[in-house]
Design an enzyme around this catalytic site. Structure first.
Site, short mmCIF file in Angstrom:
data_model
loop_
_atom_site.label_atom_id
_atom_site.label_comp_id
_atom_site.label_asym_id
_atom_site.label_seq_id
_atom_site.Cartn_x
_atom_site.Cartn_y
_atom_site.Cartn_z
N SER A 8 0.79 -1.23 0.00
CA SER A 8 0.00 0.00 0.00
C SER A 8 0.82 1.27 0.00
O SER A 8 0.33 2.31 -0.45
CB SER A 8 -0.94 0.01 1.21
OG SER A 8 -0.22 -0.06 2.42
N HIS A 32 -5.39 -3.51 -2.51
CA HIS A 32 -5.10 -2.47 -3.49
C HIS A 32 -4.98 -3.03 -4.92
O HIS A 32 -4.70 -2.27 -5.85
CB HIS A 32 -3.83 -1.74 -3.11
CG HIS A 32 -3.96 -0.95 -1.85
ND1 HIS A 32 -4.40 0.35 -1.81
CD2 HIS A 32 -3.73 -1.31 -0.55
CE1 HIS A 32 -4.42 0.78 -0.57
NE2 HIS A 32 -4.02 -0.22 0.22
N LYS A 46 -12.14 0.48 -1.63
CA LYS A 46 -11.12 1.10 -2.47
C LYS A 46 -11.62 1.11 -3.91
O LYS A 46 -12.47 1.92 -4.27
CB LYS A 46 -9.79 0.39 -2.28
CG LYS A 46 -9.25 0.54 -0.85
CD LYS A 46 -7.93 -0.15 -0.64
CE LYS A 46 -7.37 0.12 0.75
NZ LYS A 46 -8.21 -0.41 1.85
#
Length: 382
Positions: A175, A203, A235
């Protein structure tokens, strides 16, 4: 009693003090931060779905039908049909047998890791793993080895020499660096030395892979090769919550043993319904992934030409390595004064001496937005 005031003052002096910005309006590149208009390059809304009309409308419709609160834990009366449908969709989306919803990614990692390893077991965790993985490993009470970042030469002999149950945990996309775990090789090591592999691809989900299924999708790794896959929904999918996907046996085991699943109220059912709309968009609009990755290439070329030190990342996470905490804060402040919002990341989030600006690109950004960022970076260059 500890001198909390002195500790806070020391954090200020060390450039480690954290402040919250007050954001107004929807999550998108152009937003209001502390009352000032900003072009933001610090959101993890990688596909621009947090404010997508279809996702918003699905949430509104679902609230009208299902109400707002989850009401109870999944194991009492909180497991709604909407949750069940989303779990089935996520299992198909990731090519896994089953999936289990959690309220947040942090809770998922705490619950899964502490359920799958305990006293007498051994956990191997990449040194740059997210804090939730670190905390989950500590909570498990297992013996923990934090291996050097992506260093399989260090890991292999330790796996070979360690008896008993072994759990290897790694981020898929790291990240703060934006680089990738060597999952294919790591999966091979785990098979060779009979270790259970868990990948946190928070991610990567939605962004990487032919179908948006993340790094395991990009590499074509099966459930047998990567038994446990964790992903977040807040996300690239633009909603909220998290999931873990894998074999039915392990998912059933987590239902029985994961404390952060058992002892918390289920997410709002309407949020699960909205996430199904997000999954539809990921499938139908691959151009979103193509666009954001094209912006990544444009940014890297421009920032490199300006002399900035970038870390080797081909993902929407683009760290500009600065080093000094105060310098990172000053660069971030100078960009903000020009209407550009980029976060300064400092220890303990990153190692000491590796403070950075963390640029994140999304499908909602345009080429003109990236050029404006590059122009601002040229102006504030040390």
């Amino acid at each position: 009693m500890r001198d909390f005031q002195a500790e806070l003052q020391q954090r200020r002096q060390d450039g480690l003090y954290r402040k919250r910005r007050l954001i107004d309006g929807p999550q998108q590149p152009r937003l209001s931060a502390d009352g000032q208009p900003q072009l933001a390059f610090c959101s993890n809304d990688y596909l621009g779905l947090a404010s997508h009309p279809r996702v918003r409308q699905q949430l509104i419709d679902a609230v009208a039908e299902q109400g707002v609160g989850g009401g109870s834990s999944h194991l009492i009366c909180g497991h709604h049909q909407a949750h069940h449908e989303l779990e089935q969709r996520l299992a198909r989306f990731t090519g896994r047998s089953a999936a289990l919803l959690f309220s947040t990614g942090y809770m998922a990692n705490l619950g899964v890791i502490s359920a799958l390893a305990g006293r007498g077991d051994t956990i191997f965790s990449d040194r740059l793993n997210h804090a939730s993985i670190v905390d989950g490993a500590i909570l498990s009470r297992a013996k923990v080895h934090r291996y050097p970042h992506n260093d399989l030469e260090w890991l292999a002999p330790r796996l070979a020499q360690t008896p008993g149950h072994k759990l290897v945990v790694t981020d898929g996309v790291f990240s703060m660096d934006g680089d990738l775990a060597p999952l294919r090789e790591l999966a091979g090591l785990c098979r060779t030395y009979n270790a259970l592999l868990m990948v946190d691809d928070a991610h990567g989900i939605g962004v990487l892979g032919r179908h948006g299924g993340g790094l395991v999708d990009q590499l074509g790794l099966s459930e047998q090769e990567v038994p446990l896959l964790m992903g977040t929904l807040g996300k690239a999918l633009g909603t909220g919550g998290a999931f873990v996907a894998g074999p039915e046996l392990l998912i059933d085991y987590l239902v029985q043993k994961a404390r952060s699943y058992i002892y918390t109220t289920a997410m709002p059912p309407a949020l699960a319904s909205a996430t199904c709309a997000s999954l539809d968009l990921v499938a139908r609009e691959p151009e979103r992934r193509e666009h954001v990755l094209a912006l990544v290439r444009r940014f890297r070329a421009g920032a490199t030409a300006l002399g900035y030190q970038l870390l080797p990342s081909a993902t929407p996470i683009q760290p500009i390595l600065v080093g000094d905490n105060q310098t990172a804060l000053e660069l971030s402040a100078r960009l903000e004064a020009r209407g550009i919002l980029v976060g300064a990341i400092r220890p303990p989030t990153v190692p000491a001496g590796e403070a950075r600006l963390r640029v994140t690109l999304t499908a909602s950004h345009t080429e003109a937005d990236v050029q404006r960022l590059l122009d601002a970076l040229a102006e504030v260059r040390p």
